[in-house]
Design a protein around this motif. Structure first.
Motif, PDB file in Angstrom:
ATOM      1  N   UNK A   2      71.803  59.243   8.310  1.00 21.85           N
ATOM      2  CA  UNK A   2      70.691  58.052   8.481  1.00 21.85           C
ATOM      3  C   UNK A   2      69.356  59.174   8.092  1.00 21.85           C
ATOM      4  N   UNK A   3      68.168  58.916   7.338  1.00 22.63           N
ATOM      5  CA  UNK A   3      66.821  59.635   6.815  1.00 22.63           C
ATOM      6  C   UNK A   3      65.992  58.711   7.286  1.00 22.63           C
ATOM      7  N   UNK A   4      65.174  59.984   7.339  1.00 24.54           N
ATOM      8  CA  UNK A   4      63.602  59.126   7.613  1.00 24.54           C
ATOM      9  C   UNK A   4      62.149  59.743   7.879  1.00 24.54           C
ATOM     10  N   UNK A   5      61.261  59.157   7.775  1.00 22.12           N
ATOM     11  CA  UNK A   5      59.863  59.679   7.393  1.00 22.12           C
ATOM     12  C   UNK A   5      58.952  59.298   8.686  1.00 22.12           C
ATOM     13  N   UNK A   6      58.132  60.712   8.888  1.00 19.95           N
ATOM     14  CA  UNK A   6      57.395  59.670  10.267  1.00 19.95           C
ATOM     15  C   UNK A   6      56.231  60.454   9.715  1.00 19.95           C
ATOM     16  N   UNK A   7      54.947  60.346   9.970  1.00 18.59           N
ATOM     17  CA  UNK A   7      53.444  60.718  10.038  1.00 18.59           C
ATOM     18  C   UNK A   7      53.100  60.551  11.942  1.00 18.59           C
ATOM     19  N   UNK A   8      53.345  62.239  11.803  1.00 20.84           N
ATOM     20  CA  UNK A   8      52.268  61.832  13.821  1.00 20.84           C
ATOM     21  C   UNK A   8      51.535  61.972  13.390  1.00 20.84           C
ATOM     22  N   UNK A   9      50.426  61.727  14.068  1.00 22.72           N
ATOM     23  CA  UNK A   9      48.695  61.655  13.892  1.00 22.72           C
ATOM     24  C   UNK A   9      48.385  63.046  15.414  1.00 22.72           C
ATOM     25  N   UNK A  10      48.306  63.857  13.974  1.00 26.07           N
ATOM     26  CA  UNK A  10      47.505  65.058  15.130  1.00 26.07           C
ATOM     27  C   UNK A  10      49.057  65.149  15.843  1.00 26.07           C
ATOM     28  N   UNK A  11      50.178  65.578  15.618  1.00 25.27           N
ATOM     29  CA  UNK A  11      50.847  66.001  16.369  1.00 25.27           C
ATOM     30  C   UNK A  11      50.596  67.958  16.840  1.00 25.27           C
ATOM     31  N   UNK A  12      50.023  68.213  15.805  1.00 28.49           N
ATOM     32  CA  UNK A  12      49.410  69.664  16.175  1.00 28.49           C
ATOM     33  C   UNK A  12      48.914  70.072  17.479  1.00 28.49           C
ATOM     34  N   UNK A  13      47.804  69.137  18.453  1.00 30.67           N
ATOM     35  CA  UNK A  13      47.498  68.517  19.475  1.00 30.67           C
ATOM     36  C   UNK A  13      48.301  69.074  21.063  1.00 30.67           C
ATOM     37  N   UNK A  14      49.709  68.385  20.475  1.00 36.15           N
ATOM     38  CA  UNK A  14      50.317  68.168  21.998  1.00 36.15           C
ATOM     39  C   UNK A  14      51.751  70.175  22.013  1.00 36.15           C
ATOM     40  N   UNK A  15      51.262  70.954  20.978  1.00 41.71           N
ATOM     41  CA  UNK A  15      51.211  72.467  21.869  1.00 41.71           C
ATOM     42  C   UNK A  15      50.093  73.303  22.050  1.00 41.71           C
ATOM     43  N   UNK A  16      50.774  74.302  22.668  1.00 40.58           N
ATOM     44  CA  UNK A  16      49.664  75.293  22.969  1.00 40.58           C
ATOM     45  C   UNK A  16      50.091  76.481  21.282  1.00 40.58           C
ATOM     46  N   UNK A  17      49.016  77.443  21.544  1.00 40.37           N
ATOM     47  CA  UNK A  17      49.717  78.620  20.654  1.00 40.37           C
ATOM     48  C   UNK A  17      50.541  79.403  20.269  1.00 40.37           C
ATOM     49  N   UNK A  18      51.761  78.854  21.507  1.00 34.83           N
ATOM     50  CA  UNK A  18      52.959  79.723  21.396  1.00 34.83           C
ATOM     51  C   UNK A  18      54.002  79.376  21.187  1.00 34.83           C
ATOM     52  N   UNK A  19      54.065  77.388  20.815  1.00 33.39           N
ATOM     53  CA  UNK A  19      54.305  76.568  20.476  1.00 33.39           C
ATOM     54  C   UNK A  19      55.062  75.107  21.803  1.00 33.39           C
ATOM     55  N   UNK A  20      54.257  75.573  22.712  1.00 34.80           N
ATOM     56  CA  UNK A  20      55.157  75.747  23.908  1.00 34.80           C
ATOM     57  C   UNK A  20      54.178  74.229  24.261  1.00 34.80           C
ATOM     58  N   UNK A  21      55.562  73.005  25.082  1.00 33.86           N
ATOM     59  CA  UNK A  21      54.584  71.676  24.293  1.00 33.86           C
ATOM     60  C   UNK A  21      54.119  71.460  25.599  1.00 33.86           C
ATOM     61  N   UNK A  22      52.392  70.893  25.483  1.00 35.37           N
ATOM     62  CA  UNK A  22      51.948  70.377  26.378  1.00 35.37           C
ATOM     63  C   UNK A  22      51.868  69.094  27.291  1.00 35.37           C
ATOM     64  N   UNK A  23      52.858  69.322  27.713  1.00 32.49           N
ATOM     65  CA  UNK A  23      53.333  67.649  28.691  1.00 32.49           C
ATOM     66  C   UNK A  23      52.208  67.542  29.651  1.00 32.49           C
ATOM     67  N   UNK A  24      51.206  66.538  29.674  1.00 32.46           N
ATOM     68  CA  UNK A  24      49.854  66.528  30.538  1.00 32.46           C
ATOM     69  C   UNK A  24      49.054  65.945  30.417  1.00 32.46           C
ATOM     70  N   UNK A  25      48.412  66.083  31.195  1.00 37.26           N
ATOM     71  CA  UNK A  25      47.193  64.635  30.811  1.00 37.26           C
ATOM     72  C   UNK A  25      45.798  64.806  30.313  1.00 37.26           C
ATOM     73  N   UNK A  26      46.348  65.974  29.620  1.00 37.22           N
ATOM     74  CA  UNK A  26      45.102  66.383  28.810  1.00 37.22           C
ATOM     75  C   UNK A  26      44.937  65.384  27.581  1.00 37.22           C
ATOM     76  N   UNK A  27      44.093  65.135  26.400  1.00 40.49           N
ATOM     77  CA  UNK A  27      43.927  64.394  26.529  1.00 40.49           C
ATOM     78  C   UNK A  27      44.668  65.094  24.608  1.00 40.49           C
ATOM     79  N   UNK A  28      45.090  63.829  23.877  1.00 42.99           N
ATOM     80  CA  UNK A  28      45.733  64.152  22.759  1.00 42.99           C
ATOM     81  C   UNK A  28      44.743  64.488  21.750  1.00 42.99           C
ATOM     82  N   UNK A  29      45.505  64.208  20.175  1.00 44.37           N
ATOM     83  CA  UNK A  29      44.458  64.181  19.372  1.00 44.37           C
ATOM     84  C   UNK A  29      43.512  62.912  18.449  1.00 44.37           C
ATOM     85  N   UNK A  30      44.469  61.656  19.352  1.00 49.78           N
ATOM     86  CA  UNK A  30      44.667  60.723  19.609  1.00 49.78           C
ATOM     87  C   UNK A  30      43.578  60.042  20.069  1.00 49.78           C
ATOM     88  N   UNK A  31      42.742  59.144  19.538  1.00 54.05           N
ATOM     89  CA  UNK A  31      41.660  58.565  20.921  1.00 54.05           C
ATOM     90  C   UNK A  31      42.854  57.814  22.098  1.00 54.05           C
TER      91      UNK A  31
END
Length: 145
Positions: A2-31
């Protein structure tokens, strides 16, 4: 397999500079979408896909202070995915990388760019010499005719 392609809008904004996932109530890059909501939705989609490999378009940035592979592997660990290893091709300056998240128990993956006399590597620049092709691209790519 099973192979897939996924375009994830503004995935970059879900991480800090150290690559840690920011699983919080801050706004993502999506409206009007929080990071926690987007991360939760991504976890669900990736789990349901259960793919051997997922080509991610708009993957987290890779730069002096950020690392695409570290961020994606951290997300895979957080989400409990079997596609838990990442590899990426050429880095770019757009904060929207292309990377592959894959199951290392199923696949062996390397980035192996090829070169041919009539096809340059896509990490470089090349001129469009055919005038008809230039004219056709002008409206979409901002290329001067």
């Amino acid at each position: 397999m099973r192979l897939a392609t996924y375009n994830i809008e503004w995935m970059n904004s879900l991480f800090d500079d150290a690559g840690t996932l920011l699983d919080d109530d801050g706004w993502s890059g999506r409206h009007d979408v929080t990071r926690a909501a987007q991360i939760g939705a991504l976890r669900t989609v990736f789990s349901e896909l259960d793919a051997d490999a997922i080509m991610i378009v708009e993957a987290p940035d890779s730069s002096k202070s950020r690392d695409t592979v570290r961020a994606l592997e951290g997300f895979a660990d957080f989400a409990g995915l079997r596609a838990r290893k990442a590899v990426m091709g050429f880095a770019n300056d757009t904060q929207q990388e292309i990377a592959l998240l894959y199951d290392p128990d199923t696949l062996t993956v390397i980035h192996d760019p090829q070169v041919a006399p009539n096809a340059p590597r896509f990490d470089g620049s090349f001129a469009i010499k055919d005038e008809a092709a230039r004219a056709a691209m002008a409206p979409v790519a901002g290329v001067a005719p």
